[in-house]
Design an enzyme around this catalytic site. Structure first.
Site, PDB file in Angstrom:
ATOM      1  CE  LYS A  65      -3.825   2.223   2.651  1.00  0.00           C
ATOM      2  NZ  LYS A  65      -4.886   1.915   3.773  1.00  0.00           N
TER       3      LYS A  65
ATOM      4  CB  SER B 148      -8.298   0.656   5.661  1.00  0.00           C
ATOM      5  OG  SER B 148      -8.968   2.019   5.556  1.00  0.00           O
TER       6      SER B 148
ATOM      7  CB  SER C  93      -7.983   3.886   2.902  1.00  0.00           C
ATOM      8  OG  SER C  93      -7.178   3.020   3.884  1.00  0.00           O
TER       9      SER C  93
HETATM   10  N1  GLN Z   1     -13.115   4.307   6.607  1.00  0.00           N
HETATM   11  C1  GLN Z   1     -12.336   4.621   7.589  1.00  0.00           C
HETATM   12  C2  GLN Z   1     -12.248   6.090   7.556  1.00  0.00           C
HETATM   13  O1  GLN Z   1     -12.497   6.615   6.462  1.00  0.00           O
HETATM   14  C3  GLN Z   1     -11.348   3.744   8.172  1.00  0.00           C
HETATM   15  C4  GLN Z   1     -10.162   4.001   7.356  1.00  0.00           C
HETATM   16  C5  GLN Z   1      -9.102   3.067   7.665  1.00  0.00           C
HETATM   17  O2  GLN Z   1      -9.097   2.029   8.173  1.00  0.00           O
HETATM   18  N2  GLN Z   1      -7.769   3.847   7.378  1.00  0.00           N
HETATM   19  O3  GLN Z   1     -11.549   6.648   8.487  1.00  0.00           O
END
Ligand code: GLN
Length: 491
Positions: free
Chosen positions: A79, A178, A154
């Site tokens: 990532k 994410s 994400s």
């Molecule tokens: N969807 C959540 C957010 O937007 C979690 C994102 C994540 O785990 N990095 O913060």
């Protein structure tokens, strides 16, 4: 015969050892696929052709000499929030579009030492803020199961590239879901380890008390192999856990007989897609037929997880992202008229809308007069949520539930509705607030889209989660299904 890009890491290692193909051949196969297929997915931000082939050649050589490390010659993708020395590392942001990481994250170093081949860096929501990968400066990623749907976020690029057969395994990070949510949307296996199990050093910070990196793979067995290399104490991360890393591969072969698995009643609310509910209950039956004991449990504060998270995470991000000021590194606006103008325009132009919205919310929640009302309250809820899990784990060994309330939605469908987007993480976020490990495992399909189920475990019981997931995968084949994406081009 299974196509090369559908094989698990486990199978690839066996084939490499048996000289069925070399790592250079395998790496070329993946690089070809990326070149041909990724333009319609957008799962990679950077592809590292030359260095990948060099790593592959070195691992072929190591294998010839018989001194290959654990994951020798396995092509993976990181990532793009994970620093990799000498390579662009953007966190999906214009702010870091010109950032070449001067060092590698500990987890990347460890995977390198384990012999992986790094194919490239995957697309993601900017600074890991999002659930659809639509917040990336580099554009949205498409779900290979249905290219007009999102892959989740994400870590959307990682999940999409895995599902499309554009890497053999991948790394992701999970602050509120994410790793697990995109894994569920793309039909792969994703593990968020216990907070502190994998070093955060060199992982660009979003919300430091919640961020945790973990493996994304086809199977639980592959996730175990990756975690084996990634996990462990790191003196450079003050929150790293100083505990030995168990032999995960040895732990996944235990029978599930006698294990107590809890079904959290609050998770089966009217907001849950009926097909996902049916799939999870079906998985519970499967585990029960293997001897697991299924029990109802309650996590009474679970509905407060999202509001608490959306105070704590923005508060931490407002502090973490203050370093992007256009001075030391990152994007700088053209022709600044004054130092204030430099800060203002560099940040306005370099950061996207969702990120700016969260910085503002976080700064507000931390400001004097509001701190007590919001930040302190959110921390109190965090404690209650941890307590709920602690109580549940006196009755059961694992908690089983859905990963997401719905399958992958269409691109653009929730883009204008921040709250609808935030609700994506309703089943995953509390796990981060409590610092627990959890895994998302493919458990079915609805209307051609994958369904993920989530298993949550006690602190540091990654081995147990991988065990239950692996035993489930031995008797199901959801994880073996692959999208049609790319098949026409293959023939
Ligand atoms: N969807 C959540 C957010 O937007 C979690 C994102 C994540 O785990 N990095 O913060």
């Amino acid at each position: 015969m299974t196509e090369l890009h559908r094989k698990t890491v486990r199978q690839l290692l066996t084939d490499l050892d048996n000289k069925v193909f070399s790592s250079v051949e395998l790496t070329r196969h993946y690089l070809d696929r990326i070149e041909r297929l990724d333009p319609s997915l957008n799962s990679y931000i950077t592809v590292l052709g030359a260095s990948a082939l060099a790593q592959a050649a070195a691992m072929d050589e190591a294998r010839r000499k018989g001194n290959q490390p654990l994951l020798a010659g396995i092509p993976i993708a990181h990532k793009d929030i994970i620093c990799t020395q000498g390579t662009k590392t953007t966190a999906g942001s214009r702010m870091l579009d010109n950032f070449i990481a001067p060092y590698s994250a500990t987890l990347a170093e460890r995977l390198d030492a384990a012999g992986v081949v790094t194919l490239g860096k995957t697309n993601m929501d900017e600074f890991a803020m999002g659930s659809s990968n639509e917040n990336s400066y580099y554009g949205a990623v498409h779900n290979p199961w249905h290219t007009d749907h999102v892959p989740g976020g994400s870590s959307g690029g990682a999940a999409a590239s895995m599902a499309a057969g554009l890497c053999a395994a991948a790394t992701g990070t999970d602050t509120g879901g994410s790793i697990r949510q995109p894994a569920a949307f793309c039909g792969i296996t994703g593990l968020k380890p216990t907070y502190g199990r994998v070093s955060r050093w060199g992982v660009i910070a979003y919300a430091s008390s919640l961020d945790q990196a973990g493996p994304m793979a086809r199977t639980a067995e592959d996730a175990a192999l990756l975690l084996q290399a990634m996990a462990g104490f790191d003196a450079r991360d003050a929150t790293s856990i100083d505990q030995p890393v168990p032999d995960y591969m040895a732990q996944i072969n235990r029978p599930v007989k006698g294990l107590k698995i809890g079904l959290c009643q609050e998770y089966f609310d009217p907001g849950l897609d009926p097909d996902i509910k049916a799939a999870v209950l079906d998985a519970a039956k499967t585990l029960e037929s293997r001897g697991a004991i299924i029990k109802d449990i309650s996590l009474p504060n679970s509905q407060h997880g999202i509001p608490a998270y959306y105070i704590i995470a923005p508060a931490e991000c407002s502090a973490n992202l203050s370093r992007y000021d256009g001075v030391r590194f990152g994007y700088r606006c053209a022709d600044p008229q004054s130092i204030e103008d430099l800060y203002k325009r560099s940040r306005s132009e370099g950061l996207g809308r969702e990120v700016k919205s969260r910085i503002m919310v976080g700064a507000f929640a931390l400001s004097s007069g509001y701190y007590e009302a919001y930040y302190r309250k959110a921390q109190q809820i965090r404690r209650l949520i941890s307590q709920d899990f602690a109580n549940a784990f006196t009755q059961v060994d694992y908690i089983l539930g859905p990963t997401t309330p719905s399958p992958a939605f269409k691109l653009g469908e929730k883009a204008g509705d921040q709250v609808a987007m935030y609700l994506q993480d309703i089943y995953t976020i509390a796990v981060n607030l409590a610092g627990l490990p959890a895994i998302s495992v493919p458990a079915g399909f609805t209307k051609g889209l994958p369904i993920g189920m989530q298993l949550i475990g006690r602190h540091l019981d990654e081995g147990g989660l991988l065990n239950v997931a692996h035993q489930y995968q031995l008797v199901t084949d959801w994880h073996n299904r692959s999208p049609n994406f790319g098949n026409q081009q293959d023939s």
